[in-house]
Design a protein around this motif. Sequence first.
Motif, short mmCIF file in Angstrom:
data_model
loop_
_atom_site.label_atom_id
_atom_site.label_comp_id
_atom_site.label_asym_id
_atom_site.label_seq_id
_atom_site.Cartn_x
_atom_site.Cartn_y
_atom_site.Cartn_z
N ALA A 112 8.75 2.65 8.32
CA ALA A 112 9.81 3.62 8.02
C ALA A 112 10.49 3.28 6.69
CB ALA A 112 10.84 3.63 9.15
N ALA A 113 10.79 2.00 6.47
CA ALA A 113 11.46 1.59 5.24
C ALA A 113 10.53 1.73 4.03
CB ALA A 113 11.97 0.16 5.37
N SER A 114 9.29 1.30 4.18
CA SER A 114 8.34 1.36 3.06
C SER A 114 8.06 2.80 2.64
CB SER A 114 7.02 0.67 3.44
OG SER A 114 7.23 -0.69 3.73
N GLY A 115 8.13 3.73 3.60
CA GLY A 115 7.92 5.13 3.27
C GLY A 115 8.95 5.66 2.29
N ALA B 89 0.83 -1.20 0.00
CA ALA B 89 0.00 0.00 0.00
C ALA B 89 0.86 1.26 0.00
CB ALA B 89 -0.93 0.00 1.21
N SER B 90 1.97 1.23 0.73
CA SER B 90 2.87 2.37 0.77
C SER B 90 3.50 2.62 -0.59
CB SER B 90 3.96 2.13 1.82
OG SER B 90 4.76 3.27 2.01
N ALA B 91 3.89 1.53 -1.27
CA ALA B 91 4.45 1.67 -2.62
C ALA B 91 3.42 2.25 -3.58
CB ALA B 91 4.93 0.31 -3.12
N ALA B 92 2.18 1.78 -3.47
CA ALA B 92 1.12 2.30 -4.35
C ALA B 92 0.84 3.77 -4.07
CB ALA B 92 -0.15 1.47 -4.17
N PHE B 93 0.82 4.14 -2.78
CA PHE B 93 0.57 5.54 -2.45
C PHE B 93 1.73 6.42 -2.90
CE2 PHE B 93 0.43 9.09 0.71
CZ PHE B 93 -0.73 9.68 0.22
N GLY B 94 2.94 5.85 -2.96
CA GLY B 94 4.08 6.61 -3.47
C GLY B 94 3.86 7.09 -4.89
N ALA B 95 3.01 6.38 -5.65
CA ALA B 95 2.70 6.79 -7.01
C ALA B 95 1.82 8.02 -7.08
CB ALA B 95 2.01 5.63 -7.75
#
Length: 436
Positions: A148-151, A107-113
């Motif tokens: 923290a890492a996924s952010g 989810a964090s990776a997707a929100f990064g988009a």
Amino acid sequence: MFDPATAGIIVAIMLFFLLSMGVHIGVGLGLSGFVGILITINERAALAQLATVPFSTTNSFTLAVIPLFILMGALATQAGLTTDLYKAAYNWLGKISGGLAMATTLASAAFGAACGSTIVNAAVFTKMAMPEMTKFGYDKRISAGCIAASGTLASLIPPSILMIIYAVITEQSVARLLVAGLIPGLMSAAIYMLGIYLVARARPDLCPIPDVIITRREKWESLKGVWGITFLFILVIGGIYLGFFVPTYAGAVGAFGAFLIVAAKGKLNGKMLVDTFKDAGITTSTIFIIVIGGIIFARFLTYTGLVGDISDWMLALELSPFMYLVGFAVLYLLLGMLIDPIAIMVMTLPVMFPILTSVGYDPIWLGVIAIKLAEISLITPPVGLNVYVVRSASPVPLRLEEVFAGVTPFLMMDFVTLGLLIAFPSIVLFLPNLMS
């Protein structure tokens, strides 16, 4: 007047003194650069930088994409896209070993988009995912470390603010850089998820499987919530990749698209808009202050000839290209323990970029490597900016050492990813080379 070498020593001492006193990095860079020009050229030249650099920097068409992407991320947060993403990821991955942490990563990776900011990403998911993971018995350290890492994935997955900063400093194509970060960003997320799964299998007590029944219908219905991020990603990155519009226009289109999503979800009101624009403005101003200060500092290095002198000295060592790259990586990791990634880039790239490209490294590939190193620095002690964000934003009581302990396995995963990107440059260059 001082000679360039002496002035360089004075300015370096002044900069580190200001930083140690807690002065904002942008102010410290700008003030140090101003003093450097003052003592090597003259007062008129130094004052001219203060008069021209702030306007010429913020008047940049390329940099205009930063506030637009920040606004897009802020509106996406207001639309509740993060909650929808996390729910969908949880429904599909929750019953796998380490599934909650894997759902947070995905989810964090997707929100990064849609976000482009590591700090916003980490803060949002700390408030949302940390209570959920601890409620189901996850170890606080692994939960905090995962968030923290996924952010940091927002640094690589387009749209990325750090990519835009790199492009401006090195005069590279913003579009090619944004597209180049897609595969490495997704690969980073996949390696995180694989690492979480292996840790959960080895230590099930750290990541217990929730005793919750999720039906197949609930899984498929939860996918309805990801349409917003999918729409924004296709709109922005698809438009850039296919050449429909340049990145700055893509930022404007993306921000308007996020606005439409907020309206479609019935969450549009005056107070929300005021708060959103205010937060986006504060974040943009903070970034621009660092960029302005960094450019003044870079002007000092250029005007005094220090950039050329340092480059000539390093190239005269006749090291292998790989050793120059190792030196670049060590420099980033050491500075990352003390200051934030944007400041690192504006300080180092004017010197290191000409050296590394002159020994044969592709500037687009080098940009992705620099961003990956910046990602690692965001979770590296003693500063680790994302670690402090998670510690501050957590609704669950957390000690700083617990978060640093939690990110340790993710640091090892990051070095695996970095090694793959260095060993196989085509991972980075495949998509940019397909662009017209």
